[in-house]
Enzyme design. Structure first.
Site, PDB file in Angstrom:
ATOM      1  N   LYS A 133     -13.752  19.382  -9.539  1.00  0.00           N
ATOM      2  CA  LYS A 133     -14.639  19.751 -10.647  1.00  0.00           C
ATOM      3  C   LYS A 133     -15.924  20.415 -10.121  1.00  0.00           C
ATOM      4  O   LYS A 133     -16.313  21.491 -10.573  1.00  0.00           O
ATOM      5  CB  LYS A 133     -15.016  18.513 -11.469  1.00  0.00           C
ATOM      6  N   ASP A 140     -14.891  18.362 -16.787  1.00  0.00           N
ATOM      7  CA  ASP A 140     -15.664  17.114 -16.719  1.00  0.00           C
ATOM      8  C   ASP A 140     -15.271  16.262 -17.926  1.00  0.00           C
ATOM      9  O   ASP A 140     -14.331  16.591 -18.648  1.00  0.00           O
ATOM     10  CB  ASP A 140     -17.177  17.404 -16.674  1.00  0.00           C
TER      11      ASP A 140
END
Ligand code: SF4
Length: 143
Positions: free
Chosen positions: A54, A72
């Site tokens: 991420k 996220d």
């Protein structure tokens, strides 16, 4: 700067002690192994302390202008509620989004999902009655 000094400066953010350690470790690694330059590939970014897929995608997208979708907690929740993704994992959610969102919009979509998740499609109490996406949303249509 020591880890403790940096931790004091960033204590407004969550997990600031861990993050201070990661930042200091990363700075050392960048100086020692990357000639003080931030690498521009996901593989290399993920070798840095505290950097997962991420974070690597955020850096690729926001710092280097590459097409990438960082998943996220907001992106994961909103994409799966809407039905654009259908997955219990962030990896598969990213894959679903990459298949369904045009590549040139990946980075922008990442920000749109986050904004919508923070302001409207909140984790505990989604504000469905005010949401402009009701008619497109699997979660709304099913509940
Ligand atoms: S209708 Fe509700 S669940 Fe669907 S995106 Fe909007 S706020 Fe989220």
């Amino acid at each position: 700067m020591t880890i403790e000094e940096l931790a004091k400066k960033i204590q407004g953010v969550g997990l600031y002690r861990n993050k201070a350690k990661y930042i200091i470790d990363t700075c050392h690694k960048l100086v020692e192994e990357y000639d003080s330059q931030v690498p521009t590939t996901r593989k290399e970014l993920m070798r840095l302390s505290g950097v997962g897929r991420k974070t690597a995608n955020v850096v690729l997208s926001c710092a280097f202008g590459h097409n990438a979708i960082a998943v996220d907690t907001h992106v994961f929740r909103v994409a799966n509620r809407l039905g654009i993704a259908s997955s219990k994992t962030v990896e598969k959610t990213e894959k679903d989004l990459m298949e369904k969102v045009p590549k040139n919009l990946w980075s922008a979509a990442h920000h749109w999902f986050i904004f919508h998740g923070r302001e409207v499609c909140k984790a505990r109490k989604p504000r469905c009655e005010e949401c402009s996406l009701q008619k497109l949303c699997d979660y709304y249509l099913q509940t």
